[in-house]
Scaffold this active site. Structure first.
Site, PDB file in Angstrom:
ATOM      1  N   ASP A 200       2.044   3.756  -4.690  1.00 14.74           N
ATOM      2  CA  ASP A 200       2.231   3.033  -3.432  1.00 14.74           C
ATOM      3  C   ASP A 200       3.645   3.166  -2.887  1.00 14.74           C
ATOM      4  OD1 ASP A 200       2.627   1.392  -5.903  1.00 14.74           O
ATOM      5  OD2 ASP A 200       3.524  -0.001  -4.489  1.00 14.74           O
ATOM      6  N   GLU A 268       3.149  -1.360  -7.091  1.00 12.10           N
ATOM      7  CA  GLU A 268       4.436  -1.722  -7.685  1.00 12.10           C
ATOM      8  C   GLU A 268       5.303  -2.462  -6.676  1.00 12.10           C
ATOM      9  OE1 GLU A 268       8.611  -1.528  -8.929  1.00 12.10           O
ATOM     10  OE2 GLU A 268       7.755  -0.688  -7.101  1.00 12.10           O
TER      11      GLU A 268
HETATM   12 ZN    ZN Z   1       9.585   2.390  -6.969  1.00 15.81          ZN
END
Ligand code: ZN
Length: 607
Positions: A200, A268
């Site tokens: 992501d 994340e």
């Molecule tokens: Zn990162």
């Protein structure tokens, strides 16, 4: 009794981190990195040491290491920062020609650039309010409800197309729909090595698109830097790891004895549930403490501090807590107010919180001390007094205080101190109505030596003082501490509590191996013939990575990615970019490191 559960409570996103908080967290992280380096330089300089060269303290490295008996640095057996021994991978099977190709072949680089740009073109943006993919919905239904997950499916397709051998020979598992786990099964039961990254990226604000040199999800190359969202955080790492495995498969010479796992989370930059699911999956398959080493994103490349080249894998991360304090009081007409409204009472609490700062603590367990010891031992710019203080800081309270004093002065305070930042405040609705709710969110990054409970007890103690003064009740993390009264009550919620990460041990075989392999990268491959020495030292992240989910898998967690020193990479902001030549240090490093690790026994990874 007032049933607080039925009362309307002002929501400040109590369960999900806000996007602003994520961005802020990263900014703090980046600032801390900068603060540490420039801070270290300036505070050493304040002690009357070092030369100022264009605003930075620096001298030729050769001059510095001339001070030691050998380029290997101090040989003192009592050294607090002994140089790790450089590792020579040619003792293990690997192809020097391939390494040369990775670092110097233009055709390879061009193809590699295409692969990374292709990855950047899939807009795997993650938002805090996205429906968690673990909902019971089937993928198609999920996409209907939450189309923002669609790019992750496209991204998987892109990886399949771009790395056909990886997808043919490795076991590929989708965990919780979008997290990816690749397993290259080894022929023995040696502990697996686990390399992590995330798919992501942080969203691009539409209003900023025209400020980009190249469109953020098209990307571009200016001959030196590659631009695009995610190009340096951290699709470069993800693609670099896959390129390495694809290359090893293509050569068909390497048959791993030790299982290699790649794990890529999908959020994340948000809640980190992807890594959480990966962790559960791996724990179930391999058990606790079963992994040889985990290497994830984190600090990168190397830095020159006080004339010494430092490679700084992060061996710790500060903890995290958002203190959400809500205050409910009776409403009424503003023409007949009490002496203190909820806003006024909350203001008193806030001022109390700010008036009592957390103390700075610097113990041996803090990687910051390890890094300072390395600077003190390896740089000749450090004055004798300061050097003594740093080297005695773990034993002598007076020296410890002095070192903390200089860290405080130089902007390095929050490497050794729990922070408290009053970040969000709400309250009141109308000029003629008394505020029935007021709330404040205080963000904390918890120092290595402290804990979530140390922080929450400090804040709770202060809430108690104010509650007593005004005759209010207290609900603490869902528990009724003091029954809500007719005057109202505080509701104190701990949002996203995370303890400081367990510190990765240094001075052990895993550290020496990893550090020694990095010395080879920077001394022999990146800077050949320069006779430079790279000191590998510990480091602390003030922000968090996906590794926060991986603590139970191994003690050997390193947050570090190879790279080359570059100008600002604008991570999370306009014109995110990557010094493209640095990308090949990732591939080169893992190309030989995986082969070295494979041949070694598990004694190198004892837990
Ligand atoms: Zn990162």
């Amino acid at each position: 009794m007032v049933d607080y559960k039925t009362l309307p409570v002002y929501k400040v996103n109590a369960t999900e981190p806000t996007r602003a908080s994520i961005i802020k967290r990263t900014i703090v992280f980046v600032l801390s990195v900068i603060a540490l380096f420039f801070g270290a330089a300036s505070f050493l300089n304040e002690w009357g040491v070092g030369k100022e060269v264009q605003g930075k303290v620096s001298v030729p490295v050769s001059e510095i290491f001339g001070a030691f008996t050998s380029p290997e640095g101090p040989k003192d057996p009592d050294s607090l920062c002994p140089l790790v021994e450089k590792l020579d991978p040619s003792k293990y099977s690997y192809n020097k020609h391939t390494l040369h190709k990775i670092l110097h072949d233009n055709k390879f680089k061009k193809e590699s650039r295409k692969k990374l740009l292709g990855a950047v073109r899939v807009p795997t943006e993650v938002y805090d309010d996205m429906l968690n993919p673990n909902s019971t919905h089937k993928v198609r239904e999920l996409f209907r409800l939450e189309p923002r997950w669609k790019p992750f499916s496209q991204f998987h397709k892109y990886l399949r197309k771009t790395f056909p051998l990886v997808h043919k020979h490795l076991k590929v598992e989708k965990i919780n729909k979008f997290a990816l786990v690749y397993t290259w099964k080894g022929t023995t039961d040696k502990k697996p090595i686990f390399l992590a990254a995330h798919q992501d990226v942080v969203p691009v604000q539409k209003e900023t698109i025209d400020q980009w040199t190249y469109p953020p999800f098209k990307g571009g190359y200016d001959g030196e830097y590659l631009y695009g969202r995610g190009v340096s955080d951290c699709k470069n790492l993800l693609i670099g790891l896959l390129e390495t495995i694809e290359l090893l498969l293509k050569e068909r010479e390497f048959k791993p004895e030790r299982t290699i796992i790649l794990g890529f989370g999908y959020d994340e930059e948000s809640a980190g549930t992807g890594a959480g699911e990966i962790a559960k999956h791996l724990l179930k398959r391999y058990g606790p403490d079963s992994i040889a080493q985990i290497i994830d994103e984190g600090n990168g490349a190397y830095e020159t501090v006080e004339g010494v080249n430092f490679v700084l894998p992060a061996t710790g991360e500060k903890g995290y807590l958002d203190s959400l304090i809500e205050l409910k009081t009776p409403g009424g007409h503003s023409s007949v107010p009490p002496d203190h409204t909820s806003i006024g009472i909350l203001a008193q609490l806030i001022s109390k919180i700010e008036d009592v700062q957390f103390e700075s603590i610097l113990t041996n367990s803090n990687p910051v001390l390890g890094q300072l010891q390395c600077i003190a031992e390896h740089s000749r710019y450090v004055s004798k007094d300061l050097k003594q203080d740093i080297l005695k800081a773990h034993l002598n309270p007076e020296s410890n205080k002095k070192v903390i004093g200089y860290l405080d002065k130089s902007g390095g305070k929050y490497l050794v101190t729990t922070s408290q930042a009053v970040d969000i405040i709400f309250g009141g609705a109308k000029s003629n109505a008394l505020p029935e709710f007021a709330s404040v969110l205080v963000d904390h990054r918890i120092a290595i030596e402290e804990s979530v409970s140390v922080v929450s007890e400090k804040v709770l103690g202060q809430i108690k003082e104010v509650a007593e003064k005004f005759g209010l009740g207290i609900i603490y993390d869902g528990q009724e501490l003091i029954a809500p009264t007719a005057k109202g009550y505080f509701n104190y919620t701990l949002v996203e509590p995370l303890e400081p990460a367990p510190i990765t041990p240094i001075n052990d075989a895993t550290w020496n191996l990893f550090g020694g392999a990095l010395r080879y990268l920077y001394e022999d491959l990146v800077n050949p013939g320069k006779n430079e020495t790279f000191v590998v030292a510990p480091y602390i992240s003030t922000g968090n990575t996906d590794t926060k989910s991986y603590w139970d898998l191994t003690r050997h967690i390193y947050r570090y990615e190879p790279g080359l020193p570059s100008k600002e990479s604008h991570i999370h902001s306009v014109d995110e970019r990557l010094l493209f030549d640095g990308h090949f240090t990732i591939i080169a490093f893992y190309y030989y490191y995986l082969q070295v690790v494979d041949k070694l026994g598990d004694e190198f990874f004892a837990s």
